[in-house]
Design a protein around this motif. Structure first.
Motif, mmCIF file in Angstrom:
data_model
loop_
_atom_site.group_PDB
_atom_site.id
_atom_site.type_symbol
_atom_site.label_atom_id
_atom_site.label_comp_id
_atom_site.label_asym_id
_atom_site.label_seq_id
_atom_site.Cartn_x
_atom_site.Cartn_y
_atom_site.Cartn_z
ATOM 1 N N ARG A 69 3.708 3.591 2.593
ATOM 2 C CA ARG A 69 4.047 4.874 3.079
ATOM 3 C C ARG A 69 5.532 4.856 3.888
ATOM 4 N NH1 ARG A 69 -0.914 4.887 5.419
ATOM 5 N NH2 ARG A 69 -0.010 5.225 7.591
ATOM 6 N N GLU A 70 6.547 5.075 3.005
ATOM 7 C CA GLU A 70 7.742 4.738 3.686
ATOM 8 C C GLU A 70 8.029 5.778 4.595
ATOM 9 O OE1 GLU A 70 12.419 5.144 2.110
ATOM 10 O OE2 GLU A 70 10.953 5.017 0.479
ATOM 11 N N PRO A 71 8.648 5.437 5.833
ATOM 12 C CA PRO A 71 9.140 4.393 6.270
ATOM 13 C C PRO A 71 8.048 3.808 7.471
ATOM 14 C CG PRO A 71 10.432 5.805 7.734
ATOM 15 C CD PRO A 71 9.381 6.571 6.692
ATOM 16 N N GLU A 72 6.779 4.033 7.229
ATOM 17 C CA GLU A 72 5.859 3.791 8.217
ATOM 18 C C GLU A 72 5.003 2.491 7.973
ATOM 19 O OE1 GLU A 72 3.556 7.212 8.315
ATOM 20 O OE2 GLU A 72 5.231 8.545 8.863
ATOM 21 N N VAL A 73 4.489 2.373 6.678
ATOM 22 C CA VAL A 73 3.543 1.305 6.318
ATOM 23 C C VAL A 73 3.689 0.600 5.222
ATOM 24 C CG1 VAL A 73 0.917 0.949 5.916
ATOM 25 C CG2 VAL A 73 1.837 2.644 7.670
ATOM 26 N N LEU A 74 3.424 -0.651 5.223
ATOM 27 C CA LEU A 74 3.649 -1.607 4.186
ATOM 28 C C LEU A 74 2.544 -2.535 4.144
ATOM 29 C CD1 LEU A 74 5.139 -2.819 1.528
ATOM 30 C CD2 LEU A 74 6.477 -3.870 3.027
ATOM 31 N N ALA A 75 1.719 -2.892 3.125
ATOM 32 C CA ALA A 75 0.879 -3.613 3.145
ATOM 33 C C ALA A 75 0.547 -4.323 1.731
ATOM 34 C CB ALA A 75 -0.406 -3.031 3.487
ATOM 35 N N TYR A 76 0.317 -5.536 1.830
ATOM 36 C CA TYR A 76 0.385 -6.425 0.467
ATOM 37 C C TYR A 76 -0.653 -7.651 0.554
ATOM 38 C CZ TYR A 76 4.493 -8.907 2.519
ATOM 39 O OH TYR A 76 5.371 -9.460 3.414
ATOM 40 N N THR A 77 -1.307 -8.073 -0.277
ATOM 41 C CA THR A 77 -2.041 -9.156 -0.210
ATOM 42 C C THR A 77 -1.045 -10.380 -0.171
ATOM 43 O OG1 THR A 77 -1.976 -9.383 -2.709
ATOM 44 C CG2 THR A 77 -3.946 -8.385 -1.869
ATOM 45 N N TRP A 78 -1.641 -11.585 0.480
ATOM 46 C CA TRP A 78 -0.749 -12.681 0.700
ATOM 47 C C TRP A 78 -1.135 -13.761 0.095
ATOM 48 C CZ3 TRP A 78 3.708 -13.501 3.394
ATOM 49 C CH2 TRP A 78 4.014 -14.747 3.926
ATOM 50 N N ASP A 79 -0.687 -14.458 -0.658
ATOM 51 C CA ASP A 79 -1.123 -15.772 -1.342
ATOM 52 C C ASP A 79 -2.429 -15.563 -1.876
ATOM 53 O OD1 ASP A 79 -0.066 -18.525 -1.610
ATOM 54 O OD2 ASP A 79 -1.055 -19.286 0.129
ATOM 55 N N GLU A 80 -2.321 -14.737 -2.978
ATOM 56 C CA GLU A 80 -3.617 -14.369 -3.710
ATOM 57 C C GLU A 80 -4.184 -15.715 -4.278
ATOM 58 O OE1 GLU A 80 -2.052 -11.472 -6.568
ATOM 59 O OE2 GLU A 80 -2.468 -10.098 -5.105
ATOM 60 N N ALA A 81 -5.573 -15.824 -4.165
ATOM 61 C CA ALA A 81 -6.324 -17.014 -4.723
ATOM 62 C C ALA A 81 -6.146 -18.170 -3.838
ATOM 63 C CB ALA A 81 -5.667 -17.528 -5.915
ATOM 64 N N ARG A 82 -5.479 -18.373 -2.718
ATOM 65 C CA ARG A 82 -5.564 -19.182 -1.820
ATOM 66 C C ARG A 82 -6.250 -18.827 -0.384
ATOM 67 N NH1 ARG A 82 -1.054 -23.773 -2.168
ATOM 68 N NH2 ARG A 82 -0.941 -23.734 -4.433
ATOM 69 N N THR A 83 -5.714 -17.771 0.080
ATOM 70 C CA THR A 83 -6.485 -17.510 1.353
ATOM 71 C C THR A 83 -6.941 -15.863 1.483
ATOM 72 O OG1 THR A 83 -4.215 -16.260 2.107
ATOM 73 C CG2 THR A 83 -4.394 -18.714 2.948
ATOM 74 N N ASN A 84 -6.689 -15.358 0.329
ATOM 75 C CA ASN A 84 -7.212 -13.924 -0.033
ATOM 76 C C ASN A 84 -7.010 -13.163 1.382
ATOM 77 O OD1 ASN A 84 -8.219 -14.048 -2.517
ATOM 78 N ND2 ASN A 84 -10.177 -15.059 -1.803
ATOM 79 N N SER A 85 -5.788 -12.832 1.807
ATOM 80 C CA SER A 85 -5.360 -12.200 2.867
ATOM 81 C C SER A 85 -4.639 -11.093 2.783
ATOM 82 C CB SER A 85 -4.735 -13.295 3.953
ATOM 83 O OG SER A 85 -3.662 -13.715 3.425
ATOM 84 N N LEU A 86 -4.482 -10.325 3.843
ATOM 85 C CA LEU A 86 -3.595 -8.906 3.859
ATOM 86 C C LEU A 86 -2.865 -9.003 4.776
ATOM 87 C CD1 LEU A 86 -3.473 -6.026 2.372
ATOM 88 C CD2 LEU A 86 -4.951 -5.358 4.171
ATOM 89 N N VAL A 87 -1.444 -8.924 4.725
ATOM 90 C CA VAL A 87 -0.483 -8.392 5.588
ATOM 91 C C VAL A 87 -0.213 -7.072 5.676
ATOM 92 C CG1 VAL A 87 2.068 -8.975 6.292
ATOM 93 C CG2 VAL A 87 0.522 -10.601 5.347
#
Length: 163
Positions: A69-87
């Motif tokens: 949601r520009e310019p408010e929110v950016l989210a993406y998965t991080w290091d898929e298949a290793r930590t299964n995390s979300l930034v």
């Protein structure tokens, strides 16, 4: 605002005031040339479902944009298949600049001290980058921060076991 991020068993949260408007901070989060100035050389397909590749010296971290949601929110998965995390970055205008909230959530066990120290220092670099006063990565600073976050992660784990 707390100097250090909040460390829990499954996530880290950082809040920072940045002396730049949200649009400037947004560019630093989403433009590959800007990302290289404070985080890592990057490739980014800026759309939900788009790929994010961050090319750190040690290795690449890959992810997929899950929220935009520009310019408010950016989210993406991080290091898929290793930590299964979300930034997730959230930007809010505030007097004199922008409040940035960064939340990194982990599904699997993760090195919270490394992520905590890393994000802490990268956010220091971001603060300098968006104001035109760049700061270089400092391995000694990272080691100091990692030690601090190791203690905080240990406290978080101890609190969880007591519950």
């Amino acid at each position: 605002m707390e100097q250090f991020g909040v460390v829990a068993v499954d996530h880290l949260v950082f809040e920072r005031h940045l002396d730049a408007p949200p649009e400037r901070v947004w560019r630093a989060l989403t433009d590959p040339d800007e990302l290289a100035g404070w985080l890592a050389p990057a490739e980014i397909d800026l759309r939900v479902g788009g790929r994010v590749v961050l090319k750190f010296e040690e290795r690449e971290h890959r992810g997929t944009i899950t929220e935009l949601r520009e310019p408010e929110v950016l989210a993406y998965t991080w290091d898929e298949a290793r930590t299964n995390s979300l930034v997730r970055f959230k930007l809010e205008p505030e007097t004199g600049g922008t409040r940035l909230t960064l939340r990194h959530t982990f599904e699997l066990e993760a090195d919270l001290s490394g992520y905590g120290g890393g994000w802490h220092q990268h956010l220091e670099l971001l603060a300098g980058h968006v104001t035109g006063a760049p700061v270089d990565w400092d391995r000694d600073r990272f080691r100091e921060l990692k030690a601090e976050y190791a203690a905080r992660a240990s406290d978080a784990a101890g609190s969880r076991q007591e519950s």
